[in-house]
Design an enzyme around this catalytic site. Structure first.
Site, PDB file in Angstrom:
ATOM      1  N   ASP A   1      78.533  53.127   4.092  1.00  0.00           N
ATOM      2  CA  ASP A   1      77.653  53.364   5.244  1.00  0.00           C
ATOM      3  C   ASP A   1      78.529  53.982   6.331  1.00  0.00           C
ATOM      4  OD1 ASP A   1      76.238  53.274   7.581  1.00  0.00           O
ATOM      5  OD2 ASP A   1      75.349  51.308   7.222  1.00  0.00           O
TER       6      ASP A   1
ATOM      7  N   TYR B   1      76.123  45.767   9.433  1.00  0.00           N
ATOM      8  CA  TYR B   1      74.736  46.081   9.797  1.00  0.00           C
ATOM      9  C   TYR B   1      74.395  47.426   9.197  1.00  0.00           C
ATOM     10  CZ  TYR B   1      70.651  47.321  12.607  1.00  0.00           C
ATOM     11  OH  TYR B   1      69.393  47.707  13.013  1.00  0.00           O
TER      12      TYR B   1
ATOM     13  N   LYS C   1      73.265  59.264  13.228  1.00  0.00           N
ATOM     14  CA  LYS C   1      73.876  59.396  14.563  1.00  0.00           C
ATOM     15  C   LYS C   1      74.400  60.809  14.863  1.00  0.00           C
ATOM     16  CE  LYS C   1      74.528  54.490  14.855  1.00  0.00           C
ATOM     17  NZ  LYS C   1      74.036  53.652  15.882  1.00  0.00           N
TER      18      LYS C   1
HETATM   19  N1  PLP Z   1      74.285  51.584   9.635  1.00  0.00           N
HETATM   20  C1  PLP Z   1      75.135  51.412  10.650  1.00  0.00           C
HETATM   21  C2  PLP Z   1      76.591  51.227  10.347  1.00  0.00           C
HETATM   22  C3  PLP Z   1      74.675  51.419  11.966  1.00  0.00           C
HETATM   23  O1  PLP Z   1      75.536  51.239  12.971  1.00  0.00           O
HETATM   24  C4  PLP Z   1      73.298  51.646  12.208  1.00  0.00           C
HETATM   25  C5  PLP Z   1      72.777  51.651  13.579  1.00  0.00           C
HETATM   26  O2  PLP Z   1      73.393  51.298  14.536  1.00  0.00           O
HETATM   27  C6  PLP Z   1      72.451  51.832  11.122  1.00  0.00           C
HETATM   28  C7  PLP Z   1      72.971  51.793   9.855  1.00  0.00           C
HETATM   29  C8  PLP Z   1      70.997  52.089  11.337  1.00  0.00           C
HETATM   30  O3  PLP Z   1      70.799  53.340  11.893  1.00  0.00           O
HETATM   31  P1  PLP Z   1      69.468  53.640  12.731  1.00  0.00           P
HETATM   32  O4  PLP Z   1      69.538  52.814  13.954  1.00  0.00           O
HETATM   33  O5  PLP Z   1      69.516  55.110  12.984  1.00  0.00           O
HETATM   34  O6  PLP Z   1      68.336  53.242  11.847  1.00  0.00           O
END
Ligand code: PLP
Length: 412
Positions: A234, A139, A262
């Site tokens: 990511d 994700y 985060k």
């Molecule tokens: N990438 C990863 C691995 C994530 O866990 C998340 C969110 O949980 C995101 C991207 C997206 O981040 P945001 O919710 O701050 O848009």
């Protein structure tokens, strides 16, 4: 709380601003939080929960950490944002670049999704190619072309991909099985001239905690280098969660780009993306790839981020967090499979030896829902889906851990 939920349903779709909060996978009504203190959440009725979701991993020092709150208050006293540059942006960027050597230059944005979206655009601009490879269960935020075969909320809701995404967008996304070297090589060899980037969570946190094998990550690095494809890690969850830096520091693999979010915002909205200098310099105003935001690099958010990262650097809590997490998980019996990487963990309710998204059965989800409900009754809050990672913070006390161990043992 019931009344508030009814009101929320009246004005907010599904009563929530992000679907996981609706607790649909665990067949519960959402809880409304009044405040957080250290490892605890307090709902509107005053019930206290030990929190193992920690704002989906954004909190690592516990809620309302005094030094972080002071940094935020001090920043607020000077104004909420100016649409102009501030010293905080430079300081936070420097801290991150020094901690993660593959990030030579960095852009601050407002969410993880924005960081990923911007990285994809820049990758396409740099390589002049359109296709992106992602992996099943990964994700990467609410990004149109990546909302396919995600873990996390979409899987929980049983939605394969979001509506509203043009077919043509999805044609540019190739989804491959995670940790499968053979299928990756086969696709790369066929389509390399069309592929701009490969994006991966090096420790998948959105299909439960599943680390990529070192061998797999090495192959990704070798093959992408060979065909001048950009490799994106990511690290929105793993950044500053597993060590002072990214997971890449631990395994010694340098991606071309890293996405962060985060923890680097201390619980406030943030995202960041960075990587090789010559590619980052293609961003406007120096280059032709556009990236902009009214709130990007906001002084309050960056102040919180500087505070959290400074504390993490000084106190280096990572070893202790890992050991505490390991100790906590000793309470689990053989009815669940456990995955742990540092202070990230998941209890998988499955009868199979290895958990995978594809093999998750509805009875497994049912068992997780019951487990979640029982924990909640005991005043323990886990993420409301077994595809979401659990986390520990430095504020979890021995008493919290003992209470949780006892509850888990009894419930299992
Ligand atoms: N990438 C990863 C691995 C994530 O866990 C998340 C969110 O949980 C995101 C991207 C997206 O981040 P945001 O919710 O701050 O848009």
């Amino acid at each position: 709380m019931k009344d508030l939920y009814q009101k929320a349903l009246q004005y907010i779709p599904g009563g929530v601003n992000s679907p996981a909060r609706a607790f649909r996978a665990v067949k519960q009504k959402p809880i409304f939080i009044e405040k957080g203190e250290e490892s605890y959440l307090f709902d509107r009725e005053g019930k206290k929960y030990i929190d193992y979701c920690l704002s989906f991993g954004a909190i690592i020092l516990g809620h309302s950490e005094k030094r972080v709150c002071k940094a935020i208050k001090d920043a607020i006293d000077k104004g909420c944002g100016f649409g102009l540059s501030t010293e905080n942006e430079v300081v936070l960027s420097q801290i991150i670049c020094k901690a993660i050597p593959s990030i030579e230059k960095i852009r601050l944005v407002n969410s993880g999704a924005e960081a990923v979206m911007s990285t994809i655009r820049l990758s396409r601009g740099w390589t002049k190619r359109d296709k992106i490879i992602k992996f099943e269960g990964g994700y990467h935020g609410c990004v149109d072309s990546l909302l396919v075969s995600c873990g996390s909320s979409l899987t929980t809701l049983g939605i394969p991909t979001s509506s509203g995404i043009p077919e043509d967008f999805l044609k540019t996304t190739i989804v491959l099985p995670y940790n499968d070297i053979h299928s990756f090589r086969a696709i790369i060899e066929k389509y390399y001239s069309e592929i701009a980037a490969v994006i991966i969570e090096p420790v998948a946190g959105n299909m439960g905690v599943i680390p990529a094998s070192l061998e797999f990550l090495k192959v990704l690095r070798e093959e992408t280098e060979k065909y001048k494809i950009l490799l994106i890690f990511d690290e929105i969850i793993t950044g500053f969660r597993l060590c002072f830096g990214g997971f890449q520091n631990i395994i010694g693999i340098k991606p071309d780009f890293t996405c962060l979010g985060k923890i680097i915002g201390g619980g406030l909205p943030i995202g960041a993306y960075g990587g090789r200098k010559e590619i980052m310099d293609c961003l406007a105003p120096d280059g032709t790839c556009f990236s902009a935001g009214t709130f990007s690099g906001n002084p309050i958010v960056t102040s919180a981020g500087i505070s959290v990262l400074s504390i993490l650097k000084k106190e280096d809590p990572y070893q202790e967090l890992t050991e505490k997490t390991k100790y906590l998980l000793e309470s689990c019996n053989k009815s669940v499979k456990i995955n742990q990487v540092g202070s990230m963990f998941t209890l998988f309710f499955t009868e199979k030896d290895v958990f995978s998204l594809a093999s998750a059965k509805s009875s497994d989800c049912e068992r997780f829902a019951n487990f979640f409900k029982c924990l909640l009754k005991e005043g323990i809050y886990f993420p409301p889906s077994q595809f979401e990672a659990c986390f520990l913070s430095t504020s979890h006390s021995n008493k919290d851990i003992e209470k949780t161990k006892k509850a888990i043992k009894q419930i299992l």
